[in-house]
Design a protein around this motif. Structure first.
Motif, short mmCIF file in Angstrom:
data_model
loop_
_atom_site.label_atom_id
_atom_site.label_comp_id
_atom_site.label_asym_id
_atom_site.label_seq_id
_atom_site.Cartn_x
_atom_site.Cartn_y
_atom_site.Cartn_z
N LYS A 87 -7.78 10.99 36.56
CA LYS A 87 -6.94 11.40 35.44
C LYS A 87 -6.92 10.33 34.35
O LYS A 87 -7.03 10.63 33.16
N ASP A 88 -6.85 9.07 34.76
CA ASP A 88 -6.85 7.98 33.77
C ASP A 88 -8.20 7.90 33.05
O ASP A 88 -8.26 7.63 31.85
N ILE A 89 -9.27 8.10 33.81
CA ILE A 89 -10.60 8.06 33.20
C ILE A 89 -10.74 9.16 32.15
O ILE A 89 -11.22 8.93 31.04
N ASN A 90 -10.31 10.36 32.50
CA ASN A 90 -10.43 11.50 31.57
C ASN A 90 -9.59 11.27 30.31
O ASN A 90 -10.02 11.62 29.21
N GLN A 91 -8.41 10.69 30.47
CA GLN A 91 -7.58 10.41 29.31
C GLN A 91 -8.24 9.39 28.37
O GLN A 91 -8.23 9.55 27.14
N THR A 92 -8.84 8.36 28.97
CA THR A 92 -9.53 7.34 28.16
C THR A 92 -10.73 7.95 27.44
O THR A 92 -10.97 7.66 26.26
N VAL A 93 -11.45 8.81 28.15
CA VAL A 93 -12.62 9.45 27.53
C VAL A 93 -12.18 10.32 26.36
O VAL A 93 -12.82 10.32 25.29
N GLU A 94 -11.10 11.07 26.52
CA GLU A 94 -10.62 11.92 25.44
C GLU A 94 -10.21 11.10 24.22
O GLU A 94 -10.46 11.50 23.07
N LYS A 95 -9.59 9.95 24.45
CA LYS A 95 -9.21 9.09 23.33
C LYS A 95 -10.46 8.58 22.59
O LYS A 95 -10.49 8.53 21.36
N ILE A 96 -11.47 8.21 23.35
CA ILE A 96 -12.71 7.71 22.73
C ILE A 96 -13.39 8.81 21.93
O ILE A 96 -13.83 8.60 20.79
N LEU A 97 -13.46 10.01 22.51
CA LEU A 97 -14.10 11.13 21.82
C LEU A 97 -13.36 11.46 20.52
O LEU A 97 -13.97 11.70 19.48
N SER A 98 -12.03 11.48 20.58
CA SER A 98 -11.24 11.80 19.38
C SER A 98 -11.42 10.75 18.30
O SER A 98 -11.53 11.07 17.11
N ALA A 99 -11.46 9.49 18.72
CA ALA A 99 -11.60 8.42 17.74
C ALA A 99 -12.98 8.42 17.09
O ALA A 99 -13.11 8.24 15.87
N LEU A 100 -14.00 8.67 17.88
CA LEU A 100 -15.37 8.64 17.35
C LEU A 100 -15.66 9.83 16.44
O LEU A 100 -16.50 9.73 15.54
N LYS A 101 -14.99 10.93 16.66
CA LYS A 101 -15.20 12.09 15.80
C LYS A 101 -14.71 11.84 14.37
O LYS A 101 -15.09 12.56 13.44
N GLU A 102 -13.89 10.82 14.20
CA GLU A 102 -13.39 10.48 12.88
C GLU A 102 -14.38 9.62 12.09
O GLU A 102 -14.20 9.42 10.90
N PHE A 103 -15.40 9.11 12.77
CA PHE A 103 -16.40 8.28 12.11
C PHE A 103 -17.42 9.17 11.39
O PHE A 103 -18.04 10.05 12.01
N HIS A 104 -17.60 8.94 10.10
CA HIS A 104 -18.58 9.71 9.34
C HIS A 104 -20.00 9.41 9.81
O HIS A 104 -20.89 10.27 9.72
N SER A 105 -20.23 8.20 10.31
CA SER A 105 -21.58 7.81 10.75
C SER A 105 -21.98 8.48 12.06
O SER A 105 -23.16 8.49 12.41
N VAL A 106 -21.01 9.06 12.77
CA VAL A 106 -21.29 9.74 14.04
C VAL A 106 -21.42 11.23 13.77
O VAL A 106 -20.47 11.89 13.36
N GLU A 107 -22.60 11.74 14.02
CA GLU A 107 -22.85 13.17 13.78
C GLU A 107 -22.33 14.03 14.92
O GLU A 107 -21.74 15.09 14.71
N HIS A 108 -22.54 13.57 16.15
CA HIS A 108 -22.07 14.34 17.31
C HIS A 108 -21.80 13.38 18.45
O HIS A 108 -22.53 12.40 18.65
N VAL A 109 -20.74 13.65 19.21
CA VAL A 109 -20.39 12.82 20.34
C VAL A 109 -19.97 13.74 21.50
O VAL A 109 -19.28 14.73 21.29
N SER A 110 -20.43 13.40 22.70
CA SER A 110 -20.11 14.23 23.86
C SER A 110 -20.23 13.40 25.13
O SER A 110 -20.98 12.41 25.18
N ARG A 111 -19.49 13.82 26.14
CA ARG A 111 -19.56 13.16 27.44
C ARG A 111 -20.65 13.82 28.28
O ARG A 111 -20.76 15.04 28.34
N LEU A 112 -21.48 13.00 28.94
CA LEU A 112 -22.54 13.53 29.78
C LEU A 112 -21.93 14.13 31.05
O LEU A 112 -21.01 13.54 31.66
N SER A 113 -22.41 15.27 31.44
CA SER A 113 -21.92 15.93 32.65
C SER A 113 -22.48 15.25 33.89
O SER A 113 -23.40 14.43 33.82
N ASP A 114 -21.92 15.61 35.04
CA ASP A 114 -22.39 15.04 36.31
C ASP A 114 -23.86 15.39 36.54
O ASP A 114 -24.62 14.57 37.07
#
Length: 318
Positions: A87-114
């Motif tokens: 649960k803690d890992i998923n919360q941290t990942v969500e924060k990182i994804l949300s923050a990176l989506k705000e960067f104009h230099s980042v076109e697409h960001v996603s977490r790799l599946s298992d």
């Protein structure tokens, strides 16, 4: 009054009007050895050219596949070596994804599946040791893939600062260091392949030239007799050129067939193996054009080296 020898009509490589040798060059034990030697040289040259082309194709695929792609690694183990809660890992990942989506230099960001992580690790580990029906069983980091619009140092600094605020243990990998080393390695191997090709070409020229001079020494009396009968140097030279053309052509065909069968068999062997870290290679028209051109180059060099060696020897006999 000397005999007349074909001049204008006989413009092919040493072929007389009856298409026979005036000098018995087609007889002798050295013919088989020279044919086998040229065949071996063509085989090695084709392997070197193929290796250089394949390495160049691999380097392009590696560079293209990682161009504009960064990766963030988020460890799943804390400083004490304990596994973090999912649960803690998923919360941290969500924060990182949300923050990176705000960067104009980042076109697409996603977490790799298992499954994607399992596919990445499969060349080094057995599939059963990587994951099961419950997911990844190895303590591998969470991987976040970034497709970048801008890949400058300033962008990397800004992303690292953002990660420092969210997850200080996360690491941004731009793939630059190991990719540069990989490209440098493939470039060195390509250079070695080219140098090997040049060395083999030089060895082939010297071998043919030496063989022609040996045949001239063996048939010195016949050459001198042709001179006395009025034969010109160019006519005698074409006899040896034709001999070199026939031998080199036979050797080139043998080397071409053997190398083609070798590469085809190697392709079948690799096709049946499991996926590796090496990219796939599909020979295109350019590859086959270069592959087929090598025997023609060897034949041409053999004829030219025979001409040079014979003319040099004929000048010394005058």
């Amino acid at each position: 009054m000397g005999l007349k020898f074909p001049r204008k009509k006989d413009r092919s490589l040493g072929v007389s009007e009856k298409h026979t040798y005036d000098i018995p060059l087609d007889k002798g034990s050295g013919r088989i050895f020279l044919t086998a030697l040229i065949g071996l040289m063509v085989f090695l040259m084709l392997l070197s050219v193929s290796a250089a082309y394949i390495l160049n194709d691999f380097a392009k695929q590696w560079q293209t596949g990682l161009e504009g792609k960064w990766t963030i690694e988020l460890p799943v183990i804390d400083e004490n070596g304990e596994m973090l809660l999912e649960k803690d890992i998923n919360q941290t990942v969500e924060k990182i994804l949300s923050a990176l989506k705000e960067f104009h230099s980042v076109e697409h960001v996603s977490r790799l599946s298992d499954k994607e992580i399992s596919d990445l690790l499969s060349p080094w580990f057995e599939t059963d040791n990587i994951s099961n029906e419950n997911g990844i069983i190895l303590p591998v980091p969470v991987l976040i893939s970034l497709d970048m619009r801008q890949t400058g140092a300033r962008t990397a600094h800004d992303i690292r600062m953002e990660l420092e605020n969210i997850a200080p243990n996360a690491r941004l990998d731009r793939h630059e260091s190991w990719l540069e080393e990989l490209l440098r390695l493939t470039g060195s191997l390509r250079l070695v392949a080219v140098l090997v090709t040049l060395v083999i070409s030089a060895a082939g020229i010297l071998a043919v030239a030496g063989a022609m001079q040996s045949r001239m020494a063996e048939h010195k009396d016949s050459v001198e007799l042709l001179h006395l009968m009025g034969a010109e140097d160019t006519y005698i030279c074409r006899q040896f050129q034709r001999h070199a053309f026939i031998i080199s052509s036979q050797g080139a065909v043998i080397g071409l067939i053997i190398c083609a069968l070798f590469i085809y068999g190697l392709g079948l062997f690799l096709e049946g193996r499991e996926e590796t870290i090496l990219p796939s290679f599909a020979p295109n028209l350019t590859f086959w054009a270069a592959f087929i051109a090598v025997p023609f180059v060897i034949v041409g060099l053999s004829v030219l080296s025979a001409k040079w060696a014979v003319l040099q020897r004929l000048q010394k006999m005058l």
